[in-house]
Enzyme design. Structure first.
Site, PDB file in Angstrom:
ATOM      1  N   SER A 138     -12.234 -26.801  15.054  1.00 24.59           N
ATOM      2  CA  SER A 138     -12.143 -28.264  14.979  1.00 24.59           C
ATOM      3  C   SER A 138     -11.591 -28.789  16.300  1.00 24.59           C
ATOM      4  CB  SER A 138     -11.193 -28.671  13.838  1.00 24.59           C
ATOM      5  OG  SER A 138     -10.882 -30.050  13.890  1.00 24.59           O
ATOM      6  N   TYR A 151      -3.656 -27.902   8.344  1.00 27.71           N
ATOM      7  CA  TYR A 151      -5.066 -27.783   8.707  1.00 27.71           C
ATOM      8  C   TYR A 151      -5.210 -27.643  10.226  1.00 27.71           C
ATOM      9  CZ  TYR A 151      -9.955 -28.948   9.519  1.00 27.71           C
ATOM     10  OH  TYR A 151     -11.263 -28.917   9.946  1.00 27.71           O
TER      11      TYR A 151
END
Length: 247
Positions: A138, A151
């Protein structure tokens, strides 16, 4: 990485980024296996698509890995590409003592899942021609989203893991990191229609164009993720972090 003629396993391939890329790789002339926990989603993903198959797998279950790896290799002995895409994301308030169930599940799914699946298949992959491992991280691996600390940390860990794995597997298995920006998927509630997020089809099209480059980049980075990826090099981390904190 070859564009066509591969046998590709995509974890989390029943929805979102995994599904979009799995179907594009299939369209490009690859055999594709999608995995995930929902058999219904997997079956919908492969409907009407010859040479695309589905196998259920919960990447959080370590006891399932060895049996799954044996089954997928037996059914698809030409398997040469693993795409570690399965992941979950949630927001957290870490400013006070809390229930860590979701945070721990995020670590298990996003870090231990791909490490375990890679380990289960690594001996097979190193014996294949044109083998590759694609780890989906990400943009938040490079600058964290403050309201999603666990996360963001898992994606930073997978970025580091990919770099190290690339060195260990040099000359045997190509290691590619795909770091998406914010994309319109169902990863979090309301994300599929959120203003400012990149449309999924647009993202997938740009990703496929990057994979078509020769040689394949070590990091697949669409234009929308570059402000995050280059923030540290450009000295922009405080500004980008402040922007993310306001979301």
């Amino acid at each position: 990485m070859k564009i066509a003629g591969n046998t590709i396993l995509v974890s989390g391939g029943g929805s979102g980024i995994g599904l979009a890329l799995a179907q594009r790789w299939h369209d490009a002339g690859n055999n594709v296996i999608v995995t995930g926990r929902s058999a219904a989603k997997l079956e919908a993903a492969i409907t009407g698509r010859p040479n695309m198959s589905a196998m259920t797998l919960d990447v959080t279950d370590p006891s399932a890995m060895a049996a799954f790896a044996a089954a997928v290799v037996a059914q698809h002995p030409a398997l040469n590409i693993l795409v570690n895409n399965a992941g979950i994301m949630g927001t957290e308030d870490a400013s006070a003592k809390r229930d860590l169930t979701e945070a721990e599940a995020t670590v298990i799914t996003n870090i231990l899942g791909p490490i375990r699946l890679t380990d289960a298949l690594i001996d097979h992959l190193t014996a294949q021609d044109d083998a590759a491992i694609i780890n989906v991280t990400s943009g938040l691996a490079f600058v964290p989203l403050p309201k999603a600390p666990t996360y963001s940390a898992t994606k930073a860990a997978m970025h580091s893991y990919s770099m190290a794995l690339r060195i260990q597997l040099a000359g045997k298995v190509e290691v590619i990191e795909l770091a998406p920006p914010a994309v319109r998927t169902d990863l979090t509630p309301g994300q599929s229609t959120r203003e400012g997020y990149m449309p999924l089809d647009e993202f997938a099209d740009e990703v496929m164009a990057l994979f078509a480059q020769e040689p394949t980049p070590e990091e697949i980075l669409v234009q929308n993720v570059l402000p995050l990826r280059r923030a540290e090099a450009n000295g922009n981390v405080p500004a980008v972090l402040g922007m993310l904190a306001s979301l």
